[in-house]
Design a protein around this motif. Structure first.
Motif, PDB file in Angstrom:
ATOM      1  N   UNK A   1       0.850  -1.191   0.000  1.00 31.28           N
ATOM      2  CA  UNK A   1       0.000   0.000   0.000  1.00 31.28           C
ATOM      3  C   UNK A   1       0.883   1.237   0.000  1.00 31.28           C
ATOM      4  N   UNK A   2       0.481   2.264  -0.732  1.00 34.02           N
ATOM      5  CA  UNK A   2       1.258   3.488  -0.807  1.00 34.02           C
ATOM      6  C   UNK A   2       0.468   4.640  -0.227  1.00 34.02           C
ATOM      7  N   UNK A   3       1.199   5.623   0.247  1.00 31.67           N
ATOM      8  CA  UNK A   3       0.559   6.777   0.866  1.00 31.67           C
ATOM      9  C   UNK A   3       1.472   7.969   0.715  1.00 31.67           C
ATOM     10  N   UNK A   4       0.899   9.140   0.347  1.00 31.50           N
ATOM     11  CA  UNK A   4       1.691  10.345   0.342  1.00 31.50           C
ATOM     12  C   UNK A   4       2.130  10.624   1.771  1.00 31.50           C
ATOM     13  N   UNK A   5       3.402  10.925   1.973  1.00 27.12           N
ATOM     14  CA  UNK A   5       3.910  11.156   3.322  1.00 27.12           C
ATOM     15  C   UNK A   5       3.311  12.412   3.938  1.00 27.12           C
ATOM     16  N   UNK A   6       2.999  13.384   3.122  1.00 37.23           N
ATOM     17  CA  UNK A   6       2.406  14.622   3.608  1.00 37.23           C
ATOM     18  C   UNK A   6       1.279  15.029   2.666  1.00 37.23           C
ATOM     19  N   UNK A   7       0.457  15.944   3.134  1.00 33.88           N
ATOM     20  CA  UNK A   7      -0.553  16.508   2.257  1.00 33.88           C
ATOM     21  C   UNK A   7       0.129  17.321   1.162  1.00 33.88           C
ATOM     22  N   UNK A   8      -0.454  17.259  -0.023  1.00 34.32           N
ATOM     23  CA  UNK A   8       0.062  18.024  -1.147  1.00 34.32           C
ATOM     24  C   UNK A   8      -0.930  19.121  -1.533  1.00 34.32           C
ATOM     25  N   UNK A   9      -0.370  20.205  -2.057  1.00 39.28           N
ATOM     26  CA  UNK A   9      -1.220  21.273  -2.567  1.00 39.28           C
ATOM     27  C   UNK A   9      -1.792  20.847  -3.921  1.00 39.28           C
ATOM     28  N   UNK A  10      -3.007  21.267  -4.192  1.00 39.05           N
ATOM     29  CA  UNK A  10      -3.662  20.923  -5.451  1.00 39.05           C
ATOM     30  C   UNK A  10      -4.423  22.145  -5.967  1.00 39.05           C
ATOM     31  N   UNK A  11      -4.028  22.619  -7.128  1.00 46.71           N
ATOM     32  CA  UNK A  11      -4.670  23.775  -7.755  1.00 46.71           C
ATOM     33  C   UNK A  11      -5.283  23.348  -9.080  1.00 46.71           C
ATOM     34  N   UNK A  12      -6.470  23.877  -9.394  1.00 45.09           N
ATOM     35  CA  UNK A  12      -7.157  23.490 -10.625  1.00 45.09           C
ATOM     36  C   UNK A  12      -7.603  24.730 -11.394  1.00 45.09           C
ATOM     37  N   UNK A  13      -7.532  24.613 -12.723  1.00 42.62           N
ATOM     38  CA  UNK A  13      -7.928  25.710 -13.602  1.00 42.62           C
ATOM     39  C   UNK A  13      -8.692  25.136 -14.794  1.00 42.62           C
ATOM     40  N   UNK A  14      -9.764  25.781 -15.169  1.00 37.36           N
ATOM     41  CA  UNK A  14     -10.481  25.412 -16.385  1.00 37.36           C
ATOM     42  C   UNK A  14      -9.927  26.265 -17.520  1.00 37.36           C
ATOM     43  N   UNK A 215      -7.128  33.049 -17.036  1.00 44.73           N
ATOM     44  CA  UNK A 215      -7.458  31.812 -16.324  1.00 44.73           C
ATOM     45  C   UNK A 215      -7.346  32.061 -14.828  1.00 44.73           C
ATOM     46  N   UNK A 216      -8.183  31.398 -14.064  1.00 42.47           N
ATOM     47  CA  UNK A 216      -8.183  31.586 -12.620  1.00 42.47           C
ATOM     48  C   UNK A 216      -8.373  30.248 -11.929  1.00 42.47           C
ATOM     49  N   UNK A 217      -7.830  30.176 -10.733  1.00 38.82           N
ATOM     50  CA  UNK A 217      -7.980  28.960  -9.956  1.00 38.82           C
ATOM     51  C   UNK A 217      -9.444  28.786  -9.565  1.00 38.82           C
ATOM     52  N   UNK A 218      -9.930  27.551  -9.572  1.00 37.78           N
ATOM     53  CA  UNK A 218     -11.314  27.299  -9.200  1.00 37.78           C
ATOM     54  C   UNK A 218     -11.451  25.878  -8.664  1.00 37.78           C
ATOM     55  N   UNK A 219     -12.537  25.659  -7.942  1.00 38.83           N
ATOM     56  CA  UNK A 219     -12.846  24.316  -7.463  1.00 38.83           C
ATOM     57  C   UNK A 219     -13.457  23.537  -8.619  1.00 38.83           C
ATOM     58  N   UNK A 220     -12.939  22.352  -8.865  1.00 43.46           N
ATOM     59  CA  UNK A 220     -13.458  21.520  -9.952  1.00 43.46           C
ATOM     60  C   UNK A 220     -13.343  20.067  -9.548  1.00 43.46           C
ATOM     61  N   UNK A 221     -14.433  19.360  -9.651  1.00 45.61           N
ATOM     62  CA  UNK A 221     -14.455  17.942  -9.313  1.00 45.61           C
ATOM     63  C   UNK A 221     -14.953  17.150 -10.513  1.00 45.61           C
ATOM     64  N   UNK A 222     -14.119  16.273 -11.044  1.00 47.30           N
ATOM     65  CA  UNK A 222     -14.570  15.433 -12.161  1.00 47.30           C
ATOM     66  C   UNK A 222     -15.736  14.556 -11.726  1.00 47.30           C
ATOM     67  N   UNK A 223     -15.659  14.060 -10.493  1.00 50.04           N
ATOM     68  CA  UNK A 223     -16.767  13.252  -9.988  1.00 50.04           C
ATOM     69  C   UNK A 223     -18.047  14.083  -9.937  1.00 50.04           C
TER      70      UNK A 223
END
Length: 230
Positions: A1-14, A215-223
């Motif tokens: 099993x794998x796990x990111x050791x720390x939280x990562x930043x995540x930025x999304x743009x359309x 372009x601007x950062x925004x919340x986007x969920x494929x789900x």
């Protein structure tokens, strides 16, 4: 099993196609294609998302919950020899992914509700999903598919991806079929999603390459997008 050791930043743009070509040209000067990409620098991602009968994960996304999690089964290029069960944990713009391998046989059993084997599985994440399938009534909801073009940069563990041709199986509830029954969900044909992931810092050189007017950062969920119609 794998796990990111720390939280990562995540930025999304359309972004649109013109932005894609401009940003990609700049990125290629300093970033490398992901080692798992094909000859064209891309691969197909397919994710089967889980939710409960009340659509808890979907509602938390819509309501902007600051802390949330989603379970999914993911595979690439329709290759069922490598299947990953993943839990993605979100804390504001930070994310952590925990993953465990599933065999094709195990995956098909999970998807059809034959979950007894999960109770004593070697991976804790599989056992956790078993509990939540039984007590929270998690079940597979939708298959999300898209094409991804990824680039990586060692400093800051930066990963920049362009995702496009996003498709949803909508009301179709069968998974792992040879022929996909899905539909496009983008608002326009040239819509793409630019994602930027990094550890504690985003190098200045990458920041400058990503700067694009309009372009601007925004919340986007494929789900979330793929569940808009059902």
């Amino acid at each position: 099993m794998t796990k990111n050791e720390t939280y990562r930043h995540e930025l999304k743009y359309c972004i649109r196609t013109a932005d894609y070509y401009a940003i990609r040209q700049r990125l290629r000067a300093v970033m490398k294609p992901d080692q798992f990409a094909g000859a064209d620098g891309r691969y197909v991602v397919r994710s089967i998302y889980f939710d409960n009968m009340d659509d808890k994960a979907l509602r938390e996304k819509i309501n902007g919950a600051q802390k949330r999690e989603k379970f999914r089964i993911r595979y690439y290029n329709d290759d069922l020899s490598f299947i990953s069960l993943e839990k993605k944990i979100k804390r504001n713009n930070l994310c952590m992914k925990i993953a465990a391998r599933l065999t094709e046989e195990e995956c098909r059993a999970v998807l059809c509700g034959t979950s007894g084997f999960m109770r004593n599985h070697e991976f804790e994440l599989v056992r956790e999903l078993y509990c939540k399938m039984n007590f929270q009534r998690l079940c597979p909801k939708v298959l999300v598919s898209y094409v991804r073009e990824p680039y990586v940069y060692a400093a800051g563990n930066v990963r920049v991806t362009f995702d496009f041709q996003i498709r949803s199986s909508l009301f179709h509830r069968k998974f792992l079929e040879e022929t996909m029954a899905d539909v496009a969900v983008a608002d326009s044909p040239d819509e793409m999603i630019l994602e930027v992931k990094f550890d504690s810092f985003l190098p200045e050189v990458i920041q400058s390459l990503l700067q694009t007017e309009g372009i601007r950062q925004q919340a986007y969920s494929k789900y979330g997008v793929c569940r808009r119609f059902g």
